[in-house]
Motif scaffolding. Structure first.
Motif, PDB file in Angstrom:
ATOM      1  N   SER A 186       0.847  -1.195   0.000  1.00 51.33           N
ATOM      2  CA  SER A 186       0.000   0.000   0.000  1.00 51.33           C
ATOM      3  C   SER A 186       0.883   1.247   0.000  1.00 51.33           C
ATOM      4  O   SER A 186       2.100   1.162   0.234  1.00 51.33           O
ATOM      5  N   LEU A 187       0.265   2.406  -0.254  1.00 51.89           N
ATOM      6  CA  LEU A 187       1.030   3.649  -0.166  1.00 51.89           C
ATOM      7  C   LEU A 187       1.515   3.828   1.272  1.00 51.89           C
ATOM      8  O   LEU A 187       0.805   3.473   2.228  1.00 51.89           O
ATOM      9  N   ASP A 188       2.703   4.377   1.403  1.00 58.65           N
ATOM     10  CA  ASP A 188       3.250   4.599   2.746  1.00 58.65           C
ATOM     11  C   ASP A 188       2.513   5.753   3.415  1.00 58.65           C
ATOM     12  O   ASP A 188       1.922   6.613   2.760  1.00 58.65           O
ATOM     13  N   ARG A 189       2.561   5.765   4.709  1.00 56.57           N
ATOM     14  CA  ARG A 189       1.954   6.868   5.460  1.00 56.57           C
ATOM     15  C   ARG A 189       2.928   7.337   6.528  1.00 56.57           C
ATOM     16  O   ARG A 189       3.935   6.673   6.786  1.00 56.57           O
ATOM     17  N   PHE A 190       2.618   8.472   7.110  1.00 54.33           N
ATOM     18  CA  PHE A 190       3.530   9.042   8.105  1.00 54.33           C
ATOM     19  C   PHE A 190       2.905   8.994   9.496  1.00 54.33           C
ATOM     20  O   PHE A 190       1.669   9.025   9.639  1.00 54.33           O
ATOM     21  N   VAL A 191       3.769   8.947  10.490  1.00 57.29           N
ATOM     22  CA  VAL A 191       3.306   9.097  11.870  1.00 57.29           C
ATOM     23  C   VAL A 191       2.716  10.498  12.004  1.00 57.29           C
ATOM     24  O   VAL A 191       3.270  11.473  11.479  1.00 57.29           O
ATOM     25  N   ALA A 192       1.556  10.597  12.670  1.00 57.48           N
ATOM     26  CA  ALA A 192       0.885  11.899  12.809  1.00 57.48           C
ATOM     27  C   ALA A 192       0.400  12.062  14.241  1.00 57.48           C
ATOM     28  O   ALA A 192       0.199  11.086  14.970  1.00 57.48           O
ATOM     29  N   SER A 193       0.212  13.313  14.632  1.00 57.80           N
ATOM     30  CA  SER A 193      -0.280  13.593  15.984  1.00 57.80           C
ATOM     31  C   SER A 193      -0.997  14.938  15.963  1.00 57.80           C
ATOM     32  O   SER A 193      -0.923  15.686  14.979  1.00 57.80           O
ATOM     33  N   ILE A 194      -1.692  15.235  17.055  1.00 55.91           N
ATOM     34  CA  ILE A 194      -2.381  16.517  17.199  1.00 55.91           C
ATOM     35  C   ILE A 194      -1.656  17.312  18.283  1.00 55.91           C
ATOM     36  O   ILE A 194      -1.428  16.803  19.388  1.00 55.91           O
ATOM     37  N   ASP A 195      -1.285  18.549  17.973  1.00 56.38           N
ATOM     38  CA  ASP A 195      -0.568  19.337  18.983  1.00 56.38           C
ATOM     39  C   ASP A 195      -1.556  20.078  19.894  1.00 56.38           C
ATOM     40  O   ASP A 195      -2.783  19.923  19.774  1.00 56.38           O
ATOM     41  N   GLY A 196      -1.044  20.895  20.786  1.00 59.28           N
ATOM     42  CA  GLY A 196      -1.874  21.576  21.776  1.00 59.28           C
ATOM     43  C   GLY A 196      -2.884  22.540  21.181  1.00 59.28           C
ATOM     44  O   GLY A 196      -3.875  22.898  21.830  1.00 59.28           O
ATOM     45  N   ASN A 197      -2.671  22.970  19.949  1.00 58.77           N
ATOM     46  CA  ASN A 197      -3.607  23.891  19.290  1.00 58.77           C
ATOM     47  C   ASN A 197      -4.626  23.176  18.415  1.00 58.77           C
ATOM     48  O   ASN A 197      -5.389  23.819  17.691  1.00 58.77           O
ATOM     49  N   GLY A 198      -4.587  21.855  18.451  1.00 57.03           N
ATOM     50  CA  GLY A 198      -5.515  21.106  17.601  1.00 57.03           C
ATOM     51  C   GLY A 198      -5.034  20.979  16.168  1.00 57.03           C
ATOM     52  O   GLY A 198      -5.800  20.598  15.278  1.00 57.03           O
ATOM     53  N   ASP A 199      -3.762  21.284  15.918  1.00 53.90           N
ATOM     54  CA  ASP A 199      -3.211  21.169  14.558  1.00 53.90           C
ATOM     55  C   ASP A 199      -2.687  19.755  14.306  1.00 53.90           C
ATOM     56  O   ASP A 199      -2.165  19.097  15.222  1.00 53.90           O
ATOM     57  N   LEU A 200      -2.806  19.357  13.050  1.00 52.75           N
ATOM     58  CA  LEU A 200      -2.257  18.059  12.651  1.00 52.75           C
ATOM     59  C   LEU A 200      -0.762  18.227  12.379  1.00 52.75           C
ATOM     60  O   LEU A 200      -0.363  19.068  11.566  1.00 52.75           O
ATOM     61  N   VAL A 201       0.051  17.428  13.055  1.00 49.48           N
ATOM     62  CA  VAL A 201       1.501  17.462  12.841  1.00 49.48           C
ATOM     63  C   VAL A 201       1.900  16.169  12.141  1.00 49.48           C
ATOM     64  O   VAL A 201       1.684  15.074  12.673  1.00 49.48           O
ATOM     65  N   ILE A 202       2.452  16.314  10.940  1.00 51.40           N
ATOM     66  CA  ILE A 202       2.855  15.144  10.149  1.00 51.40           C
ATOM     67  C   ILE A 202       4.358  14.962  10.298  1.00 51.40           C
ATOM     68  O   ILE A 202       5.142  15.842   9.936  1.00 51.40           O
ATOM     69  N   LYS A 203       4.747  13.819  10.820  1.00 52.15           N
ATOM     70  CA  LYS A 203       6.178  13.559  11.051  1.00 52.15           C
ATOM     71  C   LYS A 203       6.739  12.883   9.802  1.00 52.15           C
ATOM     72  O   LYS A 203       6.790  11.657   9.709  1.00 52.15           O
ATOM     73  N   THR A 204       7.175  13.712   8.852  1.00 53.43           N
ATOM     74  CA  THR A 204       7.603  13.177   7.557  1.00 53.43           C
ATOM     75  C   THR A 204       8.952  12.461   7.622  1.00 53.43           C
ATOM     76  O   THR A 204       9.416  11.937   6.606  1.00 53.43           O
ATOM     77  N   GLY A 205       9.564  12.449   8.797  1.00 50.82           N
ATOM     78  CA  GLY A 205      10.791  11.672   8.964  1.00 50.82           C
ATOM     79  C   GLY A 205      10.501  10.252   9.420  1.00 50.82           C
ATOM     80  O   GLY A 205      11.418   9.440   9.533  1.00 50.82           O
ATOM     81  N   GLN A 206       9.225   9.949   9.686  1.00 49.20           N
ATOM     82  CA  GLN A 206       8.866   8.610  10.186  1.00 49.20           C
ATOM     83  C   GLN A 206       7.833   7.983   9.249  1.00 49.20           C
ATOM     84  O   GLN A 206       6.640   8.266   9.347  1.00 49.20           O
ATOM     85  N   ILE A 207       8.304   7.152   8.347  1.00 48.29           N
ATOM     86  CA  ILE A 207       7.434   6.505   7.360  1.00 48.29           C
ATOM     87  C   ILE A 207       6.964   5.153   7.893  1.00 48.29           C
ATOM     88  O   ILE A 207       7.753   4.379   8.433  1.00 48.29           O
ATOM     89  N   ILE A 208       5.675   4.912   7.737  1.00 43.94           N
ATOM     90  CA  ILE A 208       5.103   3.623   8.128  1.00 43.94           C
ATOM     91  C   ILE A 208       4.704   2.871   6.854  1.00 43.94           C
ATOM     92  O   ILE A 208       3.944   3.387   6.032  1.00 43.94           O
ATOM     93  N   GLN A 209       5.235   1.675   6.689  1.00 43.68           N
ATOM     94  CA  GLN A 209       4.881   0.860   5.527  1.00 43.68           C
ATOM     95  C   GLN A 209       3.804  -0.144   5.917  1.00 43.68           C
ATOM     96  O   GLN A 209       3.823  -0.678   7.031  1.00 43.68           O
ATOM     97  N   THR A 210       2.873  -0.371   4.996  1.00 44.90           N
ATOM     98  CA  THR A 210       1.838  -1.381   5.262  1.00 44.90           C
ATOM     99  C   THR A 210       1.738  -2.298   4.049  1.00 44.90           C
ATOM    100  O   THR A 210       1.798  -1.834   2.902  1.00 44.90           O
ATOM    101  N   PRO A 211       1.599  -3.585   4.285  1.00 42.17           N
ATOM    102  CA  PRO A 211       1.564  -4.545   3.175  1.00 42.17           C
ATOM    103  C   PRO A 211       0.229  -4.494   2.441  1.00 42.17           C
ATOM    104  O   PRO A 211      -0.696  -3.781   2.839  1.00 42.17           O
ATOM    105  N   ARG A 212       0.157  -5.219   1.362  1.00 39.44           N
ATOM    106  CA  ARG A 212      -1.131  -5.397   0.683  1.00 39.44           C
ATOM    107  C   ARG A 212      -2.096  -6.065   1.671  1.00 39.44           C
ATOM    108  O   ARG A 212      -1.678  -6.901   2.486  1.00 39.44           O
ATOM    109  N   LEU A 213      -3.354  -5.679   1.587  1.00 44.86           N
ATOM    110  CA  LEU A 213      -4.346  -6.239   2.511  1.00 44.86           C
ATOM    111  C   LEU A 213      -5.248  -7.221   1.763  1.00 44.86           C
ATOM    112  O   LEU A 213      -5.516  -7.052   0.563  1.00 44.86           O
ATOM    113  N   SER A 214      -5.709  -8.203   2.469  1.00 43.51           N
ATOM    114  CA  SER A 214      -6.632  -9.152   1.838  1.00 43.51           C
ATOM    115  C   SER A 214      -8.023  -8.542   1.721  1.00 43.51           C
ATOM    116  O   SER A 214      -8.820  -8.938   0.874  1.00 43.51           O
TER     117      SER A 214
END
Ligand code: FES
Length: 260
Positions: free
Chosen positions: A218-246
């Motif tokens: 599957s397409l890779d995705r990044f680790v993400a979190s919400i900061d104190g202001n409710g903003d989405l923070v995308i950690k583009t240095g941390q890639i998460i790979q996921t295999p094909r799904l059944s």
């Protein structure tokens, strides 16, 4: 290299060359001045119109001393053409090495001031989620150029394979735009509501899950979190790979494909 970096590099080259040439010129000027001041001066004898000294006492004919011929060392002779060329070559080579070093450091040094590879603030998470879901229920991702990422809505319940991986934050996923086959940028297709690679035809649903084609996962995705202001923070240095799904977590395709 961006335009700004090119302009900066050109400026560095010009300033370095000017500084070195200026230093050379100042040093040459000092050398000449010290040599000139150190030369012995000749004494002149003032004579009357008849050739006698002003004291009125006739003296013996002046002794004519042979001229002193002095061969100056090369560094005291001004800038010859050969020396100028040597200096120009030295300046050019030094500037080239300095520029090469700066470019290498800029490439190797971690980019801590923002941009891809760092934590990217994508904006308010709730606003992003609202933008990704159209009034008719269809999906349109929000592209974040700085993170090279599509923000897409996640299903109500986090799919099991993503639990504990910190990829769902504020109800959205951050999906990397890069195809997992050979790295082409994968655009969004609104009619099928999925990602379709124009290079070799791999297709993925709106969550970036593999559907068909030569992509190995599957397409890779990044680790993400919400900061104190409710903003989405995308950690583009941390890639998460996921295999094909059944079994895909979001139905696909929703309509005609964009890529045949
Ligand atoms: S690079 Fe995307 S399918 Fe080959």
């Amino acid at each position: 290299m961006s335009t700004g970096q090119l302009v900066l590099s050109a400026g560095v080259i010009v300033l370095t060359a000017a500084a070195v040439l200026g230093a050379q010129t100042i040093r040459a000027g000092r050398t000449f001045a010290s040599w000139h001041v150190g030369r012995p001066t000749t004494t002149s004898h003032r004579r009357t119109p008849t050739g006698a000294h002003s004291t009125g006492v006739r003296s013996a004919p002046p002794t004519v001393k042979p001229p002193i011929v002095t061969t100056l060392p090369p560094e005291r002779v001004g800038v010859t053409r050969r020396r100028f060329l040597n200096r120009a070559l030295t300046v050019a080579f030094g500037t080239f090495i300095a520029q090469l070093t700066m470019d290498a450091l800029a490439f190797l040094w971690p980019n801590l001031s923002g941009g891809f590879g760092t934590d990217v603030n994508a904006g308010n998470a709730q606003d992003l989620l609202d933008q990704t879901i159209n009034p008719d229920g269809s999906v349109t991702p929000v592209f974040i150029p700085e993170a090279r990422t599509y923000v897409v809505p996640a299903p109500g319940a986090t799919p099991l394979q993503y639990v504990g991986k910190d990829v769902v934050a504020g109800g959205v996923f951050a999906v990397y735009q890069r195809c997992t086959h050979l790295g082409c940028r994968v655009p969004w297709c609104q009619t099928s509501e999925g990602f379709e690679c124009p290079c070799h035809g791999s297709k993925f649903n709106s969550m970036g899950e593999y559907y068909t084609g030569p992509a190995p996962r599957s397409l890779d995705r990044f680790v993400a979190s919400i900061d104190g202001n409710g903003d989405l923070v995308i950690k583009t240095g941390q890639i998460i790979q996921t295999p094909r799904l059944s079994r895909l977590n979001v139905g696909y395709p929703r309509g005609p494909f964009c890529v045949g």
